[in-house]
Design an enzyme around this catalytic site. Structure first.
Site, short mmCIF file in Angstrom:
data_model
loop_
_atom_site.label_atom_id
_atom_site.label_comp_id
_atom_site.label_asym_id
_atom_site.label_seq_id
_atom_site.Cartn_x
_atom_site.Cartn_y
_atom_site.Cartn_z
N GLU A 169 -6.35 6.75 21.16
CA GLU A 169 -6.48 5.46 20.48
C GLU A 169 -7.37 4.50 21.28
OE1 GLU A 169 -4.74 5.86 17.81
OE2 GLU A 169 -4.50 3.87 16.87
N LYS A 183 3.47 4.13 19.86
CA LYS A 183 2.42 4.29 18.85
C LYS A 183 1.48 3.10 19.01
CE LYS A 183 1.66 5.32 13.98
NZ LYS A 183 0.69 4.32 13.63
N CYS A 212 -7.99 -23.22 -13.08
CA CYS A 212 -8.59 -22.62 -11.89
C CYS A 212 -9.15 -23.71 -10.97
CB CYS A 212 -9.70 -21.68 -12.34
SG CYS A 212 -10.73 -21.11 -10.98
N TYR A 250 -3.84 10.97 23.83
CA TYR A 250 -2.50 11.47 23.50
C TYR A 250 -2.51 12.75 22.66
CZ TYR A 250 -3.52 8.70 19.30
OH TYR A 250 -4.12 8.18 18.19
N ASP A 254 -1.38 0.54 18.33
CA ASP A 254 -1.97 0.00 17.10
C ASP A 254 -3.45 -0.27 17.32
OD1 ASP A 254 -2.15 -0.85 14.57
OD2 ASP A 254 -1.06 -2.73 14.86
N LYS A 313 8.76 3.63 13.14
CA LYS A 313 8.14 2.31 13.12
C LYS A 313 9.10 1.22 13.57
CE LYS A 313 4.22 2.18 11.36
NZ LYS A 313 3.80 2.30 10.02
N CYS A 363 -17.14 -19.14 -13.39
CA CYS A 363 -16.37 -19.47 -12.19
C CYS A 363 -17.13 -19.06 -10.92
CB CYS A 363 -15.03 -18.76 -12.25
SG CYS A 363 -14.01 -19.12 -10.81
N LYS A 420 7.23 13.85 19.29
CA LYS A 420 6.51 15.12 19.09
C LYS A 420 7.31 16.25 19.70
CE LYS A 420 2.14 12.63 19.52
NZ LYS A 420 1.01 12.28 20.39
N GLU A 462 6.71 8.43 22.77
CA GLU A 462 5.65 7.61 23.40
C GLU A 462 5.30 6.48 22.44
OE1 GLU A 462 1.69 9.81 23.01
OE2 GLU A 462 3.11 11.23 22.18
N SER A 508 -2.61 12.55 9.95
CA SER A 508 -1.87 11.32 10.11
C SER A 508 -0.41 11.67 10.41
CB SER A 508 -2.09 10.57 8.80
OG SER A 508 -1.06 9.79 8.49
N CYS A 546 -13.15 -23.66 -10.88
CA CYS A 546 -14.07 -23.99 -11.99
C CYS A 546 -13.43 -24.82 -13.10
CB CYS A 546 -14.66 -22.72 -12.59
SG CYS A 546 -13.52 -21.79 -13.61
N CYS A 558 -8.00 -16.77 -13.64
CA CYS A 558 -8.95 -17.71 -14.20
C CYS A 558 -9.64 -17.04 -15.40
CB CYS A 558 -9.98 -18.07 -13.13
SG CYS A 558 -11.42 -18.88 -13.81
N TYR A 612 0.84 -1.19 0.00
CA TYR A 612 0.00 0.00 0.00
C TYR A 612 0.89 1.25 0.00
CZ TYR A 612 -3.19 3.55 1.79
OH TYR A 612 -3.90 4.70 1.97
N ASP A 613 1.91 1.24 0.88
CA ASP A 613 2.81 2.39 0.94
C ASP A 613 3.48 2.62 -0.42
OD1 ASP A 613 2.15 2.75 3.55
OD2 ASP A 613 3.96 1.82 4.37
S1 IVH Z 1 -0.34 11.64 17.37
C1 IVH Z 1 -1.41 15.05 14.36
N1 IVH Z 1 0.31 9.72 19.02
O1 IVH Z 1 -1.19 6.88 14.52
C2 IVH Z 1 -0.94 13.73 14.81
N2 IVH Z 1 -0.87 9.14 17.05
O2 IVH Z 1 -0.26 7.39 11.78
C3 IVH Z 1 -1.84 13.10 15.78
N3 IVH Z 1 -1.39 6.77 16.86
O3 IVH Z 1 -4.02 8.53 13.36
C4 IVH Z 1 -1.49 11.70 16.08
N4 IVH Z 1 -0.50 6.15 18.75
O4 IVH Z 1 -4.34 6.76 15.16
C5 IVH Z 1 -0.29 10.03 17.85
N5 IVH Z 1 0.89 8.11 20.57
C6 IVH Z 1 0.31 8.43 19.44
C7 IVH Z 1 -0.30 7.48 18.63
C8 IVH Z 1 -0.87 7.87 17.43
C9 IVH Z 1 -1.14 5.74 17.68
C10 IVH Z 1 -2.07 6.63 15.57
C11 IVH Z 1 -3.21 7.57 15.38
C12 IVH Z 1 -2.90 8.33 14.14
C13 IVH Z 1 -1.90 7.45 13.47
C14 IVH Z 1 -0.98 8.22 12.59
#
Ligand code: IVH
Length: 704
Positions: free
Chosen positions: A189, A131, A423, A241, A133, A329, A453, A305, A129, A95, A426, A447, A49-50
């Site tokens: 989150e 991230k 396939c 957060y 999921d 990441k 199918c 941040k 901090e 994001s 089918c 296929c 996707y990226d």
């Molecule tokens: S800060 C303006 N802090 O990551 C930025 N996001 O890829 C506000 N996420 O949509 C986001 N942990 O769903 C922030 N400690 C964290 C986070 C966090 C998970 C998610 C969040 C955001 C996505 C961005």
């Protein structure tokens, strides 16, 4: 898209190819966004996707004038689905950019410093901090009381999930503490802990329901329940957060804002730290990474941040993400296990996908027993065999992938995997396309039994009745799905025998739920009306790969009748035959399309259904293309609203006069027809000095 340009390097794309590719990427990215954000069922790796997004951006950088109005670069996530009402975010929910290694983090800090003109020796506090999921959410409080809560949606408009968020005990109904501002919008989150997730899935399995793939999907699925009692039964949690609108700021730094949220009654992540320099950030990163496996919730990185809110304000945002923050990441988690079998699944579009059946193994805390192998070439490239011990990786979660075999452990009697060329669903031939630009075979085998199918049946039926195809009143996607499910319609020809066979079913159509005498008769009448259908619609309805509406029209005009088209395909059996070369010489009918048509007509199963269909339906020849008109071969863009003609009509008229209708304005555009409300396309046309006319002039011009 008629041909695949996806394999051409960005620097080698012609503007025409780039335009087509941008159209394709916008469609494809939107499709995957929908699967990820709305259906909680992603179907590709995050890395793939990226790569789509990166390619889209690279093409836009090279051809800025081709950037589309609906460019994926300007969007975050997917627009919300309609089952919840909408909430317009008072402050957009954006994001984060990504860092994949230490160097990217050093770059981030360097960029921030340069932007702010802060010298290296001056301290620049940055927080770190986990991230989380999960699924982001925003909750608005007025005078300390919870008023509304929403999902992120596309970043600008989310879904109102207030009732569901209210069921989460980490989210207070009333804010506590001193000095709570009148308006507070807390963001954070929603997630599900590992232990809770395992218990929920165990319960699901014991009830015979299919379990969630991972805690994120479970959290997302639980939040989108229309019945909040169901959400309440799911063990969801929340970390605060970030924030949206605030009538007053309780603090001047990121760290203290989070502390304020804690005092208001929220859970905040205990691992958040404030760092003075990049070395400290990386140390916190490694510390959090080392705790990852023992945490009770999924995290996929560390977010940095800039701590000072004044500096955050100065840094601002660039396109989808703040300049003042970045997500570092974690690399993917890995494990080894045994590849027990390779199973071939047939997707809705006929793509044959090999799925690795693995001896169950835990990867990063989640049980894995299936992994995608993408396609045939991937199996060869990765050199994996059934019986091998393989390395499995969960990258950015979702679908695990196989990295490769541990060769020392390969059993002596193992054999290379032979990919089927029929396939499994089918029995039709499964073939690969060849890209004429690169001469390379497509990696995916498909296929060719499109009409029969079972794996593709619903998709093909949906396409068959769609607007540009048979467009039968009263028979949309929903109805064909229901008719397929109860065995009434298994292929397109059966639509036309529905009435005749109605008495054979235990329940007649007018006795089915949602149907009555009148609606059933109306449907039969609407079907009958379509027994005569324009040839181009008929060809398009067959859903042959690479034959979209435009190509169907081209074929209809070139051959005049369906019999002639079929005869031409039969004659062109061998690629070095004269008939094949003649076909190839027809302007705009490319190799890819011919091969796809050939494969379709060569498949006996398809011929059977075609014969049945032609017993019921008569395709009506369309007018031949006129090549002597003022707009023959011109590229035309329609923008704004047309008052007199519909878009479809204008397009059909333009094409009948030999013109090509394109979606966006570039220097290759010859003519722009602009109606009321035309915006950026009109502006671009004016900038590029392209002729612009209004609808009335267009009607005069196209009258003949
Ligand atoms: S800060 C303006 N802090 O990551 C930025 N996001 O890829 C506000 N996420 O949509 C986001 N942990 O769903 C922030 N400690 C964290 C986070 C966090 C998970 C998610 C969040 C955001 C996505 C961005």
């Amino acid at each position: 898209m008629s041909e695949s340009t996806s394999e051409i390097a960005v620097e080698n794309l012609t503007p025409e190819q780039a335009e087509r590719e941008l159209e394709y990427l916008a469609y494809e990215i939107a499709r995957h966004d929908r699967r990820y954000y709305q259906e909680d069922a992603p179907s590709i790796y995050d890395s793939t996707y990226d790569a789509l997004r990166a390619r889209n951006l690279a093409i836009e950088v090279r051809f800025p004038q081709l950037k589309r109005d609906d460019s994926p670069s300007d969007k975050v996530g997917a627009a919300p689905v309609s089952k919840f009402s909408k909430v317009i975010h008072s402050v957009p929910m954006l994001s984060l950019g990504n860092a994949f290694n230490d160097e990217d983090v050093v770059d981030f800090s360097g960029k921030v410093r340069r932007f702010l003109k802060i010298a290296d020796e001056v301290s620049l506090p940055i927080t770190a901090e986990p991230k989380i999921d999960g699924v982001s959410a925003t909750i608005r409080y007025e005078k300390g009381r919870l008023i509304v809560g929403a999902t992120r949606g596309d970043g600008l408009v989310g879904e109102d999930i207030t009732a569901n968020l209210r069921t989460i005990s980490d989210i207070p109904e009333t804010l506590t503490g001193e000095n709570v501002p009148d308006i507070v919008e807390v963001r954070g989150e929603v997630y599900m802990g590992h232990a809770d997730f395992a218990a929920l899935n165990a319960r699901y399995e014991s009830e015979g329901k299919s379990p969630f793939a991972n805690p994120r999907n479970a959290a997302a699925g639980s939040l989108r329940q229309l019945d909040s009692a169901i959400t309440a039964s799911r063990p969801l949690r929340f970390f605060a957060y970030a924030w949206g609108e605030m009538s007053a700021m309780p603090a001047t730094t990121q760290m203290n804002m989070v502390a304020a949220f804690k005092s208001f009654g929220f859970e905040v992540n205990p691992l958040m730290r404030r760092c003075e320099n990049v070395e400290d950030l990386l140390e916190v990163y490694r510390d959090i990474e080392s705790q990852r496996a023992s945490l009770d919730y999924d995290i996929d990185g560390v977010v940095y941040k800039v701590d000072d809110l004044v500096l955050q304000g100065r840094l601002g945002f660039v396109s989808r993400a703040p300049r003042w923050a970045i997500a570092h990441k974690f690399p993917a988690e890995q494990a080894t296990t045994i590849l027990r079998d390779i199973e071939i699944q047939v997707g809705r579009t006929g793509a044959l996908t090999p799925v690795a059946k693995l001896e169950k193994v835990k990867v990063g805390g989640v049980d894995v027993s299936n992994a995608s192998l993408h396609n045939e070439d991937e199996i060869i490239r990765k050199n994996v065999r059934v019986g091998d011990t393989v390395i499995v990786q969960r990258a950015g979660d979702v679908i695990p992938q196989i990295l490769g075999p541990v060769l020392e452990k390969r059993p002596e009697n193992s054999a290379a995997y032979v990919f089927p060329d029929v396939c499994p669903a089918c029995g039709s031939k499964a073939i690969k396309d060849v890209n004429p630009d690169t001469g390379k075979e497509d990696a995916i085998r498909r296929c060719s039994g499109g009409l029969i199918c079972p794996a593709q049946a619903i998709e093909k039926l949906r396409h068959f009745v769609s607007r540009n195809a048979f467009d039968i009143e009263g028979m949309g996607a929903k109805q064909v799905e229901a008719f397929y499910a109860d065995g009434r319609i298994k292929n397109p020809a059966e639509i036309f025998t529905l009435e005749k066979r109605d008495a054979d079913f235990p329940k007649q159509l007018n006795d089915l739920e949602g149907w009555g005498e009148l609606s059933a008769n109306n449907l039969f009448a609407a079907i009958s009306q379509r027994r005569e259908i324009a040839l181009n619609r008929f060809i398009y309805a067959l859903g042959i790969r690479h034959v979209g509406a435009t190509n169907a029209m081209l074929l209809a005009r070139t051959y005049g009748t369906f019999e002639k088209l079929q005869a031409a395909m039969d004659a062109a059996e061998e690629e070095d035959s004269e008939a094949f070369q003649e076909l190839l010489a027809v302007d705009k009918i490319g190799l890819v399309m011919i091969r796809s048509l050939r494969a379709f007509f060569a498949e006996p199963h398809n011929r059977d259904v075609l014969a049945q269909l032609l017993n019921e339906v008569t395709p009506i020849p369309v007018e031949a293309v006129r090549l002597d008109t003022a707009i023959a071969d011109k590229k035309i863009v329609f923008t704004g609203s047309l008052v007199i003609m519909s878009r479809d009509e204008a397009k059909a008229r333009a094409e009948a006069l030999g013109a090509k209708v394109v979606g966006s304005v570039s220097k290759n555009t010859d003519l722009v027809v602009a109606g009321p409300g035309a915006g950026s396309k009109l502006k671009k046309a004016q900038e590029l000095g392209i002729e612009v006319i209004d609808e009335e002039t267009w009607i005069e011009l196209s009258a003949g």
